[in-house]
Design an enzyme around this catalytic site. Structure first.
Site, PDB file in Angstrom:
ATOM      1  N   LYS A  12      34.677   9.823  27.375  1.00  0.00           N
ATOM      2  CA  LYS A  12      35.956  10.316  26.840  1.00  0.00           C
ATOM      3  C   LYS A  12      37.129   9.989  27.782  1.00  0.00           C
ATOM      4  O   LYS A  12      36.926   9.632  28.942  1.00  0.00           O
ATOM      5  CB  LYS A  12      35.843  11.829  26.613  1.00  0.00           C
ATOM      6  CG  LYS A  12      34.894  12.219  25.463  1.00  0.00           C
ATOM      7  CD  LYS A  12      34.867  13.742  25.327  1.00  0.00           C
ATOM      8  CE  LYS A  12      34.101  14.204  24.104  1.00  0.00           C
ATOM      9  NZ  LYS A  12      34.133  15.691  23.991  1.00  0.00           N
ATOM     10  N   TYR A  52      35.772  13.229  13.937  1.00  0.00           N
ATOM     11  CA  TYR A  52      35.456  14.644  14.175  1.00  0.00           C
ATOM     12  C   TYR A  52      35.632  15.509  12.924  1.00  0.00           C
ATOM     13  O   TYR A  52      35.810  16.728  13.026  1.00  0.00           O
ATOM     14  CB  TYR A  52      36.319  15.199  15.313  1.00  0.00           C
ATOM     15  CG  TYR A  52      35.759  14.979  16.701  1.00  0.00           C
ATOM     16  CD1 TYR A  52      34.453  15.350  17.043  1.00  0.00           C
ATOM     17  CD2 TYR A  52      36.546  14.431  17.712  1.00  0.00           C
ATOM     18  CE1 TYR A  52      33.941  15.181  18.317  1.00  0.00           C
ATOM     19  CE2 TYR A  52      36.043  14.251  19.006  1.00  0.00           C
ATOM     20  CZ  TYR A  52      34.746  14.637  19.298  1.00  0.00           C
ATOM     21  OH  TYR A  52      34.250  14.475  20.570  1.00  0.00           O
ATOM     22  N   PHE A  60      40.190  24.276  17.359  1.00  0.00           N
ATOM     23  CA  PHE A  60      40.457  23.257  18.383  1.00  0.00           C
ATOM     24  C   PHE A  60      40.565  21.844  17.813  1.00  0.00           C
ATOM     25  O   PHE A  60      40.762  20.880  18.554  1.00  0.00           O
ATOM     26  CB  PHE A  60      39.374  23.305  19.481  1.00  0.00           C
ATOM     27  CG  PHE A  60      37.957  23.138  18.981  1.00  0.00           C
ATOM     28  CD1 PHE A  60      37.422  21.878  18.726  1.00  0.00           C
ATOM     29  CD2 PHE A  60      37.135  24.255  18.784  1.00  0.00           C
ATOM     30  CE1 PHE A  60      36.118  21.725  18.269  1.00  0.00           C
ATOM     31  CE2 PHE A  60      35.828  24.111  18.325  1.00  0.00           C
ATOM     32  CZ  PHE A  60      35.316  22.834  18.070  1.00  0.00           C
ATOM     33  N   ARG A  88      21.556  14.534  24.690  1.00  0.00           N
ATOM     34  CA  ARG A  88      22.168  15.877  24.702  1.00  0.00           C
ATOM     35  C   ARG A  88      21.763  16.618  25.984  1.00  0.00           C
ATOM     36  O   ARG A  88      22.569  17.321  26.586  1.00  0.00           O
ATOM     37  CB  ARG A  88      21.722  16.684  23.465  1.00  0.00           C
ATOM     38  CG  ARG A  88      22.163  16.123  22.108  1.00  0.00           C
ATOM     39  CD  ARG A  88      23.632  16.217  21.847  1.00  0.00           C
ATOM     40  NE  ARG A  88      24.170  17.545  22.017  1.00  0.00           N
ATOM     41  CZ  ARG A  88      25.434  17.880  21.702  1.00  0.00           C
ATOM     42  NH1 ARG A  88      26.277  16.983  21.204  1.00  0.00           N
ATOM     43  NH2 ARG A  88      25.869  19.102  21.889  1.00  0.00           N
ATOM     44  N   THR A  94      28.348  22.013  26.290  1.00  0.00           N
ATOM     45  CA  THR A  94      29.714  21.633  25.900  1.00  0.00           C
ATOM     46  C   THR A  94      30.735  22.101  26.940  1.00  0.00           C
ATOM     47  O   THR A  94      31.649  21.369  27.293  1.00  0.00           O
ATOM     48  CB  THR A  94      30.051  22.258  24.525  1.00  0.00           C
ATOM     49  OG1 THR A  94      29.031  21.873  23.597  1.00  0.00           O
ATOM     50  CG2 THR A  94      31.401  21.796  24.018  1.00  0.00           C
ATOM     51  N   ARG A 105      28.032  16.534  32.355  1.00  0.00           N
ATOM     52  CA  ARG A 105      29.165  17.455  32.253  1.00  0.00           C
ATOM     53  C   ARG A 105      29.283  18.371  33.466  1.00  0.00           C
ATOM     54  O   ARG A 105      30.389  18.726  33.866  1.00  0.00           O
ATOM     55  CB  ARG A 105      29.066  18.241  30.944  1.00  0.00           C
ATOM     56  CG  ARG A 105      29.475  17.388  29.743  1.00  0.00           C
ATOM     57  CD  ARG A 105      29.115  18.011  28.434  1.00  0.00           C
ATOM     58  NE  ARG A 105      29.815  17.399  27.309  1.00  0.00           N
ATOM     59  CZ  ARG A 105      29.547  17.663  26.032  1.00  0.00           C
ATOM     60  NH1 ARG A 105      28.599  18.535  25.737  1.00  0.00           N
ATOM     61  NH2 ARG A 105      30.219  17.075  25.075  1.00  0.00           N
ATOM     62  N   ASN A 115      35.471  17.312  28.644  1.00  0.00           N
ATOM     63  CA  ASN A 115      34.091  17.402  29.122  1.00  0.00           C
ATOM     64  C   ASN A 115      33.398  16.040  29.230  1.00  0.00           C
ATOM     65  O   ASN A 115      32.184  15.940  29.229  1.00  0.00           O
ATOM     66  CB  ASN A 115      33.297  18.399  28.270  1.00  0.00           C
ATOM     67  CG  ASN A 115      33.297  18.022  26.800  1.00  0.00           C
ATOM     68  OD1 ASN A 115      33.711  16.921  26.435  1.00  0.00           O
ATOM     69  ND2 ASN A 115      32.818  18.915  25.960  1.00  0.00           N
ATOM     70  N   HIS A 118      30.729  12.410  24.864  1.00  0.00           N
ATOM     71  CA  HIS A 118      30.283  12.838  23.536  1.00  0.00           C
ATOM     72  C   HIS A 118      28.883  12.289  23.314  1.00  0.00           C
ATOM     73  O   HIS A 118      28.567  11.198  23.785  1.00  0.00           O
ATOM     74  CB  HIS A 118      31.207  12.277  22.444  1.00  0.00           C
ATOM     75  CG  HIS A 118      30.623  12.408  21.064  1.00  0.00           C
ATOM     76  ND1 HIS A 118      30.757  13.558  20.322  1.00  0.00           N
ATOM     77  CD2 HIS A 118      29.852  11.563  20.326  1.00  0.00           C
ATOM     78  CE1 HIS A 118      30.102  13.403  19.175  1.00  0.00           C
ATOM     79  NE2 HIS A 118      29.546  12.202  19.147  1.00  0.00           N
ATOM     80  N   GLU A 129      27.836   7.824  13.292  1.00  0.00           N
ATOM     81  CA  GLU A 129      28.718   7.598  14.442  1.00  0.00           C
ATOM     82  C   GLU A 129      28.562   6.187  15.014  1.00  0.00           C
ATOM     83  O   GLU A 129      29.544   5.587  15.464  1.00  0.00           O
ATOM     84  CB  GLU A 129      28.446   8.665  15.514  1.00  0.00           C
ATOM     85  CG  GLU A 129      28.880  10.061  15.040  1.00  0.00           C
ATOM     86  CD  GLU A 129      28.616  11.171  16.040  1.00  0.00           C
ATOM     87  OE1 GLU A 129      27.991  10.913  17.103  1.00  0.00           O
ATOM     88  OE2 GLU A 129      29.040  12.300  15.770  1.00  0.00           O
TER      89      GLU A 129
HETATM   90  N1  UDP Z   1      35.741  21.573  21.969  1.00  0.00           N
HETATM   91  C1  UDP Z   1      36.868  22.234  22.395  1.00  0.00           C
HETATM   92  N2  UDP Z   1      36.883  23.604  22.363  1.00  0.00           N
HETATM   93  C2  UDP Z   1      35.814  24.342  21.923  1.00  0.00           C
HETATM   94  C3  UDP Z   1      34.668  23.658  21.487  1.00  0.00           C
HETATM   95  C4  UDP Z   1      34.656  22.284  21.527  1.00  0.00           C
HETATM   96  O1  UDP Z   1      37.840  21.611  22.812  1.00  0.00           O
HETATM   97  O2  UDP Z   1      35.896  25.576  21.929  1.00  0.00           O
HETATM   98  C5  UDP Z   1      35.719  20.113  21.995  1.00  0.00           C
HETATM   99  C6  UDP Z   1      34.880  19.552  23.122  1.00  0.00           C
HETATM  100  O3  UDP Z   1      35.515  18.383  23.603  1.00  0.00           O
HETATM  101  C7  UDP Z   1      33.588  19.198  22.433  1.00  0.00           C
HETATM  102  C8  UDP Z   1      34.073  18.746  21.065  1.00  0.00           C
HETATM  103  O4  UDP Z   1      35.158  19.630  20.781  1.00  0.00           O
HETATM  104  O5  UDP Z   1      32.883  18.195  23.138  1.00  0.00           O
HETATM  105  C9  UDP Z   1      33.063  18.826  19.949  1.00  0.00           C
HETATM  106  O6  UDP Z   1      32.521  20.132  19.917  1.00  0.00           O
HETATM  107  P1  UDP Z   1      30.963  20.358  19.753  1.00  0.00           P
HETATM  108  O7  UDP Z   1      30.751  21.800  19.496  1.00  0.00           O
HETATM  109  O8  UDP Z   1      30.420  19.385  18.768  1.00  0.00           O
HETATM  110  O9  UDP Z   1      30.417  20.040  21.226  1.00  0.00           O
HETATM  111  P2  UDP Z   1      29.529  18.839  21.772  1.00  0.00           P
HETATM  112  O10 UDP Z   1      28.633  18.386  20.654  1.00  0.00           O
HETATM  113  O11 UDP Z   1      30.499  17.766  22.219  1.00  0.00           O
HETATM  114  O12 UDP Z   1      28.778  19.424  22.922  1.00  0.00           O
HETATM  115 MG    MG Z   2      29.029  17.890  18.709  1.00  0.00          MG
END
Ligand code: UDP
Ligand code: MG
Length: 136
Positions: A12, A52, A60, A88, A94, A105, A115, A118, A129
């Site tokens: 990112k 997204y 968010f 993952r 996250t 992370r 973070n 992705h 994706e």
């Molecule tokens: N995100 C955020 N605030 C939140 C949750 C998620 O800014 O409270 C952002 C963060 O960059 C995250 C992305 O949205 O990586 C996608 O969220 P997801 O829950 O899918 O998390 P991930 O799969 O990336 O762990």
């Molecule tokens: Mg996700």
């Protein structure tokens, strides 16, 4: 039984900006991922909104799409045994504050929004994706 999968990873903007691209790619390689394809791009906000879409009702969403389109990113197709889950795990939680030692992370993430990486979360989303970035 062997179950080689492909998954989409994105380095990112916060990580590209801090020149962490090579270090993060090294973490994938050390952990047994093959980087099959990669490209550095900057996407439009409208494209981030499409990528997204699954989060479109979240509070968010707008900031997330602004952020993903705010600078260059590196999209990669990673391949490994059980790549989707393995990635993952390697990424970590996250929220970097909750991420385990040894995860990307934990090491590089700044905050829940910045973070650093992705990763696809399912077989179905990995296909969608990967196509998003690499369909010719
Ligand atoms: N995100 C955020 N605030 C939140 C949750 C998620 O800014 O409270 C952002 C963060 O960059 C995250 C992305 O949205 O990586 C996608 O969220 P997801 O829950 O899918 O998390 P991930 O799969 O990336 O762990
Ligand atoms: Mg996700």
């Amino acid at each position: 039984m062997n179950n080689i999968e492909k998954t989409l990873s994105i380095i990112k903007p916060d990580a590209v900006e801090r020149n962490l691209e090579n270090e993060i790619k090294e973490m994938f390689k050390i952990n047994g991922f093959n980087i099959l394809k990669e490209k550095k791009v900057q996407i439009e906000k409208s494209e981030a909104e499409k990528f997204y879409k699954i989060h479109q009702t979240k509070p968010f969403y707008n900031d997330l799409c602004e952020y993903l389109s705010s600078g260059p990113i590196v999209a990669m197709v990673l391949e490994k045994e059980n790549a989707i889950l393995a990635n993952r795990d390697l990424m970590g939680a996250t929220n970097p504050g909750n991420a385990k030692e040894g995860t990307i992370r934990k090491k590089y993430g700044i905050s829940i929004d910045k973070n650093s990486v992705h990763g696809s979360d399912s077989i179905e989303n990995a296909k969608i994706e990967i196509d998003f970035f690499f369909k010719d």
